[in-house]
Design a protein around this motif. Structure first.
Motif, short mmCIF file in Angstrom:
data_model
loop_
_atom_site.label_atom_id
_atom_site.label_comp_id
_atom_site.label_asym_id
_atom_site.label_seq_id
_atom_site.Cartn_x
_atom_site.Cartn_y
_atom_site.Cartn_z
N MET A 188 -14.64 -29.15 9.64
CA MET A 188 -15.25 -28.81 11.11
C MET A 188 -16.72 -27.70 9.82
SD MET A 188 -14.19 -29.80 13.45
CE MET A 188 -14.12 -28.99 14.22
N ALA A 189 -15.80 -27.20 8.76
CA ALA A 189 -17.37 -26.12 8.46
C ALA A 189 -18.50 -26.91 7.59
CB ALA A 189 -16.60 -25.37 7.28
N ARG A 190 -17.81 -28.14 7.59
CA ARG A 190 -18.89 -28.85 6.83
C ARG A 190 -19.38 -29.56 8.59
NH1 ARG A 190 -19.90 -27.89 2.09
NH2 ARG A 190 -17.91 -27.86 0.89
N LEU A 191 -19.86 -29.73 9.30
CA LEU A 191 -19.64 -30.28 10.52
C LEU A 191 -21.02 -28.92 11.30
CD1 LEU A 191 -17.49 -31.95 12.49
CD2 LEU A 191 -19.78 -32.93 11.35
N ALA A 192 -20.50 -27.98 10.67
CA ALA A 192 -21.07 -26.41 11.65
C ALA A 192 -22.64 -26.49 10.10
CB ALA A 192 -20.54 -26.00 10.96
N GLU A 193 -22.05 -26.55 8.87
CA GLU A 193 -23.21 -26.24 8.10
C GLU A 193 -24.54 -27.67 7.93
OE1 GLU A 193 -24.27 -26.92 3.25
OE2 GLU A 193 -21.65 -28.13 3.81
N GLN A 194 -23.85 -28.70 8.46
CA GLN A 194 -25.50 -29.65 8.74
C GLN A 194 -25.97 -29.93 10.38
OE1 GLN A 194 -22.73 -33.63 9.82
NE2 GLN A 194 -23.17 -34.13 7.98
N LEU A 252 -26.41 -26.31 10.80
CA LEU A 252 -27.33 -25.38 10.42
C LEU A 252 -28.63 -25.98 9.77
CD1 LEU A 252 -24.95 -22.50 9.96
CD2 LEU A 252 -26.07 -22.45 11.91
N ARG A 253 -28.26 -26.74 8.78
CA ARG A 253 -29.73 -27.25 8.21
C ARG A 253 -30.15 -27.96 9.27
NH1 ARG A 253 -28.29 -26.36 3.04
NH2 ARG A 253 -26.86 -25.48 2.45
N GLN A 254 -30.32 -28.94 9.98
CA GLN A 254 -30.45 -29.36 10.71
C GLN A 254 -31.94 -28.22 11.62
OE1 GLN A 254 -28.15 -31.23 13.33
NE2 GLN A 254 -28.06 -33.31 12.61
N GLU A 255 -31.11 -27.62 11.89
CA GLU A 255 -32.18 -26.11 13.05
C GLU A 255 -33.21 -25.16 11.46
OE1 GLU A 255 -32.38 -25.39 15.72
OE2 GLU A 255 -31.47 -27.51 16.39
N GLY A 256 -32.79 -25.42 10.34
CA GLY A 256 -33.71 -25.52 8.95
C GLY A 256 -32.85 -23.71 8.94
N ILE A 257 -31.30 -23.31 8.90
CA ILE A 257 -31.19 -22.33 8.65
C ILE A 257 -29.92 -22.52 7.25
CG2 ILE A 257 -28.76 -20.56 9.24
CD1 ILE A 257 -29.97 -21.38 12.58
N PRO A 258 -30.80 -22.01 6.68
CA PRO A 258 -29.82 -22.36 4.86
C PRO A 258 -29.03 -21.41 5.59
CG PRO A 258 -31.37 -20.93 4.10
CD PRO A 258 -32.09 -20.38 5.98
N CYS A 259 -27.49 -21.89 4.43
CA CYS A 259 -25.94 -21.48 4.56
C CYS A 259 -25.71 -22.30 3.38
CB CYS A 259 -26.05 -21.91 6.19
SG CYS A 259 -25.50 -24.22 6.21
N ARG A 260 -24.44 -21.75 3.37
CA ARG A 260 -23.33 -22.54 2.25
C ARG A 260 -21.85 -22.08 2.89
NH1 ARG A 260 -20.00 -18.75 -0.78
NH2 ARG A 260 -21.21 -16.83 -0.41
N VAL A 261 -21.19 -23.49 2.17
CA VAL A 261 -19.64 -23.19 3.01
C VAL A 261 -18.32 -23.18 2.19
CG1 VAL A 261 -17.66 -24.51 3.77
CG2 VAL A 261 -19.95 -25.14 4.35
N SER A 262 -17.52 -22.34 1.84
CA SER A 262 -16.80 -21.60 0.32
C SER A 262 -15.44 -21.23 1.52
CB SER A 262 -17.58 -20.59 0.41
OG SER A 262 -16.37 -19.77 -1.32
N SER A 263 -14.56 -22.47 0.00
CA SER A 263 -12.66 -22.03 0.21
C SER A 263 -12.22 -20.69 0.81
CB SER A 263 -12.16 -23.23 -0.65
OG SER A 263 -10.49 -22.64 -0.08
#
Length: 79
Positions: free
Chosen positions: A22-28, A30-41
């Motif tokens: 679910m976090a990776r889907l949200a990351e995708q 955000l990146r499609q909108e040009g928003i840099p992000c990172r996911v962390s356990s």
């Protein structure tokens, strides 16, 4: 490569997801909108026996992107 002003910005945790997919889907999104992000356990780490797949994961964005990221993911704005 991120601009120097963006690299010096503080990152904030946008939200927490119950699992990595679910976090990776949200990351995708955000990146499609040009928003840099990172996911962390949020639990475990190096040496964790097994997989971090089903552990809570946080998604982090630059402070200046927080409001736009909340809008993209349909999260309530901070008060």
């Amino acid at each position: 490569m991120a601009s120097p002003s963006r690299r010096s910005q503080r990152q904030v945790r946008l939200t927490v997801f119950d699992n990595e997919p679910m976090a990776r889907l949200a990351e995708q999104r955000l990146r499609q909108e040009g928003i840099p992000c990172r996911v962390s356990s949020l639990h475990g780490g190096p040496g964790l026996w097994g997989t971090a797949f089903n552990l809570p994961h946080g998604i982090y964005v630059h402070e200046s992107d927080e409001m736009q990221a909340r809008e993209v993911l349909g999260l309530a704005p901070l008060e």
